[in-house]
Write a protein that holds these residues in place. Structure first.
Motif, PDB file in Angstrom:
ATOM      1  N   ASN A 100       0.816  -1.218   0.000  1.00 51.28           N
ATOM      2  CA  ASN A 100       0.000   0.000   0.000  1.00 51.28           C
ATOM      3  C   ASN A 100       0.852   1.272   0.000  1.00 51.28           C
ATOM      4  O   ASN A 100       0.348   2.363   0.225  1.00 51.28           O
ATOM      5  CB  ASN A 100      -0.938   0.005   1.217  1.00 51.28           C
ATOM      6  CG  ASN A 100      -0.175   0.107   2.529  1.00 51.28           C
ATOM      7  OD1 ASN A 100       1.047  -0.068   2.563  1.00 51.28           O
ATOM      8  ND2 ASN A 100      -0.874   0.388   3.604  1.00 51.28           N
ATOM      9  N   PHE A 101       2.164   1.140  -0.252  1.00 51.11           N
ATOM     10  CA  PHE A 101       3.048   2.314  -0.156  1.00 51.11           C
ATOM     11  C   PHE A 101       2.637   3.428  -1.117  1.00 51.11           C
ATOM     12  O   PHE A 101       2.854   4.607  -0.846  1.00 51.11           O
ATOM     13  CB  PHE A 101       4.519   1.922  -0.381  1.00 51.11           C
ATOM     14  CG  PHE A 101       4.905   1.704  -1.812  1.00 51.11           C
ATOM     15  CD1 PHE A 101       5.359   2.758  -2.595  1.00 51.11           C
ATOM     16  CD2 PHE A 101       4.806   0.447  -2.386  1.00 51.11           C
ATOM     17  CE1 PHE A 101       5.708   2.563  -3.917  1.00 51.11           C
ATOM     18  CE2 PHE A 101       5.152   0.242  -3.713  1.00 51.11           C
ATOM     19  CZ  PHE A 101       5.609   1.303  -4.486  1.00 51.11           C
ATOM     20  N   ALA A 102       2.031   3.070  -2.253  1.00 48.38           N
ATOM     21  CA  ALA A 102       1.640   4.081  -3.245  1.00 48.38           C
ATOM     22  C   ALA A 102       0.212   4.587  -3.034  1.00 48.38           C
ATOM     23  O   ALA A 102      -0.299   5.360  -3.843  1.00 48.38           O
ATOM     24  CB  ALA A 102       1.797   3.519  -4.658  1.00 48.38           C
ATOM     25  N   HIS A 103      -0.410   4.193  -1.931  1.00 48.17           N
ATOM     26  CA  HIS A 103      -1.806   4.589  -1.679  1.00 48.17           C
ATOM     27  C   HIS A 103      -2.015   6.106  -1.671  1.00 48.17           C
ATOM     28  O   HIS A 103      -3.032   6.582  -2.175  1.00 48.17           O
ATOM     29  CB  HIS A 103      -2.306   3.963  -0.370  1.00 48.17           C
ATOM     30  CG  HIS A 103      -3.760   4.211  -0.125  1.00 48.17           C
ATOM     31  ND1 HIS A 103      -4.757   3.589  -0.862  1.00 48.17           N
ATOM     32  CD2 HIS A 103      -4.386   5.038   0.750  1.00 48.17           C
ATOM     33  CE1 HIS A 103      -5.928   4.023  -0.437  1.00 48.17           C
ATOM     34  NE2 HIS A 103      -5.737   4.889   0.540  1.00 48.17           N
ATOM     35  N   PRO A 104      -1.077   6.908  -1.125  1.00 54.45           N
ATOM     36  CA  PRO A 104      -1.292   8.363  -1.178  1.00 54.45           C
ATOM     37  C   PRO A 104      -1.444   8.898  -2.606  1.00 54.45           C
ATOM     38  O   PRO A 104      -2.191   9.859  -2.832  1.00 54.45           O
ATOM     39  CB  PRO A 104      -0.027   8.925  -0.514  1.00 54.45           C
ATOM     40  CG  PRO A 104       0.375   7.855   0.445  1.00 54.45           C
ATOM     41  CD  PRO A 104       0.089   6.567  -0.290  1.00 54.45           C
ATOM     42  N   LEU A 105      -0.755   8.284  -3.569  1.00 56.25           N
ATOM     43  CA  LEU A 105      -0.924   8.700  -4.971  1.00 56.25           C
ATOM     44  C   LEU A 105      -2.331   8.360  -5.456  1.00 56.25           C
ATOM     45  O   LEU A 105      -3.014   9.177  -6.074  1.00 56.25           O
ATOM     46  CB  LEU A 105       0.112   8.007  -5.856  1.00 56.25           C
ATOM     47  CG  LEU A 105       1.575   8.387  -5.642  1.00 56.25           C
ATOM     48  CD1 LEU A 105       2.480   7.492  -6.472  1.00 56.25           C
ATOM     49  CD2 LEU A 105       1.807   9.844  -5.996  1.00 56.25           C
ATOM     50  N   LYS A 106      -2.756   7.132  -5.179  1.00 54.76           N
ATOM     51  CA  LYS A 106      -4.095   6.702  -5.605  1.00 54.76           C
ATOM     52  C   LYS A 106      -5.184   7.558  -4.957  1.00 54.76           C
ATOM     53  O   LYS A 106      -6.170   7.935  -5.599  1.00 54.76           O
ATOM     54  CB  LYS A 106      -4.309   5.227  -5.266  1.00 54.76           C
ATOM     55  CG  LYS A 106      -5.650   4.682  -5.753  1.00 54.76           C
ATOM     56  CD  LYS A 106      -5.827   3.233  -5.384  1.00 54.76           C
ATOM     57  CE  LYS A 106      -7.098   2.657  -5.976  1.00 54.76           C
ATOM     58  NZ  LYS A 106      -8.319   3.362  -5.579  1.00 54.76           N
ATOM     59  N   LYS A 107      -4.977   7.893  -3.689  1.00 58.54           N
ATOM     60  CA  LYS A 107      -5.965   8.690  -2.964  1.00 58.54           C
ATOM     61  C   LYS A 107      -6.181  10.038  -3.647  1.00 58.54           C
ATOM     62  O   LYS A 107      -7.308  10.532  -3.761  1.00 58.54           O
ATOM     63  CB  LYS A 107      -5.495   8.886  -1.520  1.00 58.54           C
ATOM     64  CG  LYS A 107      -6.529   9.508  -0.617  1.00 58.54           C
ATOM     65  CD  LYS A 107      -6.028   9.538   0.819  1.00 58.54           C
ATOM     66  CE  LYS A 107      -7.058  10.183   1.726  1.00 58.54           C
ATOM     67  NZ  LYS A 107      -6.583  10.273   3.125  1.00 58.54           N
ATOM     68  N   GLN A 108      -5.086  10.644  -4.120  1.00 58.49           N
ATOM     69  CA  GLN A 108      -5.214  11.931  -4.812  1.00 58.49           C
ATOM     70  C   GLN A 108      -5.896  11.770  -6.171  1.00 58.49           C
ATOM     71  O   GLN A 108      -6.675  12.623  -6.591  1.00 58.49           O
ATOM     72  CB  GLN A 108      -3.837  12.586  -4.972  1.00 58.49           C
ATOM     73  CG  GLN A 108      -3.174  12.949  -3.657  1.00 58.49           C
ATOM     74  CD  GLN A 108      -4.092  13.683  -2.707  1.00 58.49           C
ATOM     75  OE1 GLN A 108      -4.715  14.674  -3.081  1.00 58.49           O
ATOM     76  NE2 GLN A 108      -4.182  13.190  -1.477  1.00 58.49           N
ATOM     77  N   LEU A 109      -5.620  10.660  -6.839  1.00 54.19           N
ATOM     78  CA  LEU A 109      -6.275  10.411  -8.133  1.00 54.19           C
ATOM     79  C   LEU A 109      -7.784  10.232  -7.973  1.00 54.19           C
ATOM     80  O   LEU A 109      -8.554  10.548  -8.881  1.00 54.19           O
ATOM     81  CB  LEU A 109      -5.673   9.167  -8.805  1.00 54.19           C
ATOM     82  CG  LEU A 109      -4.256   9.328  -9.356  1.00 54.19           C
ATOM     83  CD1 LEU A 109      -3.709   7.975  -9.800  1.00 54.19           C
ATOM     84  CD2 LEU A 109      -4.230  10.315 -10.518  1.00 54.19           C
ATOM     85  N   ASN A 110      -8.200   9.742  -6.815  1.00 59.11           N
ATOM     86  CA  ASN A 110      -9.635   9.560  -6.567  1.00 59.11           C
ATOM     87  C   ASN A 110     -10.406  10.870  -6.568  1.00 59.11           C
ATOM     88  O   ASN A 110     -11.632  10.878  -6.674  1.00 59.11           O
ATOM     89  CB  ASN A 110      -9.864   8.833  -5.231  1.00 59.11           C
ATOM     90  CG  ASN A 110      -9.459   7.372  -5.299  1.00 59.11           C
ATOM     91  OD1 ASN A 110      -9.361   6.795  -6.369  1.00 59.11           O
ATOM     92  ND2 ASN A 110      -9.219   6.769  -4.144  1.00 59.11           N
ATOM     93  N   HIS A 111      -9.687  12.000  -6.454  1.00 56.26           N
ATOM     94  CA  HIS A 111     -10.338  13.315  -6.442  1.00 56.26           C
ATOM     95  C   HIS A 111     -10.363  13.967  -7.828  1.00 56.26           C
ATOM     96  O   HIS A 111     -10.798  15.111  -7.960  1.00 56.26           O
ATOM     97  CB  HIS A 111      -9.627  14.244  -5.446  1.00 56.26           C
ATOM     98  CG  HIS A 111      -9.670  13.756  -4.032  1.00 56.26           C
ATOM     99  ND1 HIS A 111     -10.844  13.623  -3.320  1.00 56.26           N
ATOM    100  CD2 HIS A 111      -8.688  13.329  -3.203  1.00 56.26           C
ATOM    101  CE1 HIS A 111     -10.577  13.146  -2.117  1.00 56.26           C
ATOM    102  NE2 HIS A 111      -9.270  12.958  -2.021  1.00 56.26           N
ATOM    103  N   ILE A 112      -9.876  13.241  -8.831  1.00 52.85           N
ATOM    104  CA  ILE A 112      -9.853  13.770 -10.199  1.00 52.85           C
ATOM    105  C   ILE A 112     -11.008  13.142 -10.972  1.00 52.85           C
ATOM    106  O   ILE A 112     -11.302  11.957 -10.816  1.00 52.85           O
ATOM    107  CB  ILE A 112      -8.497  13.470 -10.868  1.00 52.85           C
ATOM    108  CG1 ILE A 112      -7.385  14.216 -10.108  1.00 52.85           C
ATOM    109  CG2 ILE A 112      -8.498  13.858 -12.338  1.00 52.85           C
ATOM    110  CD1 ILE A 112      -5.981  13.896 -10.567  1.00 52.85           C
TER     111      ILE A 112
END
Length: 200
Positions: A120-132
């Motif tokens: 889950n190390f890349a989860h912060p990137l995915k979390k930001q993409l969820n707002h696009i």
């Protein structure tokens, strides 16, 4: 004057320069997130990447030669990482043939637990993409998948398993088609890392 990608002045009127500079910043974020997780567990980033890769890919891809190509590093670099992972009992050797010099690696139970902690190390990137919004995401994905394919074609990325280079991929009237799945594919259904990929 030479057009330099990383010169802010040269980025002003060149969208490609801006995108490349943006990708470089995203790659920095990826490295920072991976390093943070690595330090917590006493592993190196490449060791974590190997564990995650082995967890999700066929045994035939989980050997030193292929891993070196996958991560664009030398065989000695992978061999060193594998040696440490073996010492930590996070992976095990598997000998798929009668040749005892050739082996693949698979995760031990401890290795599987580490993957659960690290993937889950890349989860912060995915979390930001969820707002696009979805249209922007789809457009970004189409561009990225084409870029990965083109970088592979010129030898920058030595391994890729996208639909575009697969023997099952076809295209008629601007429509993608998978001859294995026997179905039309939308742009958003193009795969970056297909388990059924076979080189064309």
């Amino acid at each position: 004057m030479k057009n330099n990608i990383f010169n802010p002045t040269h980025q002003e009127n060149d969208l490609s320069n801006k995108i490349v500079a943006g990708l470089e910043r995203v790659s920095e974020a990826f490295k920072v997130l991976l390093w943070e997780k690595a330090k917590l567990l006493g592993l190196s980033p490449i060791q974590i990447q190997i564990l995650i890769f082995v967890n999700y890919h066929k045994l035939e891809f989980c050997n030193v030669s292929h891993l070196a190509k996958e991560f664009n590093v030398t065989k000695p670099t992978i061999s060193d990482a594998v040696r440490v992972l073996l010492h930590k009992a996070l992976i095990e050797k598997v000998y798929p043939s009668s040749d005892s010099r050739r082996y693949a690696i698979q995760l031990s139970d401890s290795g599987k637990r580490i993957v659960l902690e690290t993937e889950n190390f890349a989860h912060p990137l995915k979390k930001q993409l969820n707002h696009i919004n979805k249209d922007d995401l789809e457009s970004t994905f189409i561009t990225l998948s084409k870029l990965i394919y083109k970088l592979n074609k010129i030898g920058v990325l030595t391994v890729q398993r996208t639909c575009y280079a697969c023997k099952f991929y076809g295209k008629t009237n601007e429509q993608h088609y998978c001859n294995l799945l026997k179905k039309t594919l939308q742009d958003s259904e193009i795969r970056i890392d297909c388990p059924e990929f076979e080189i064309s």
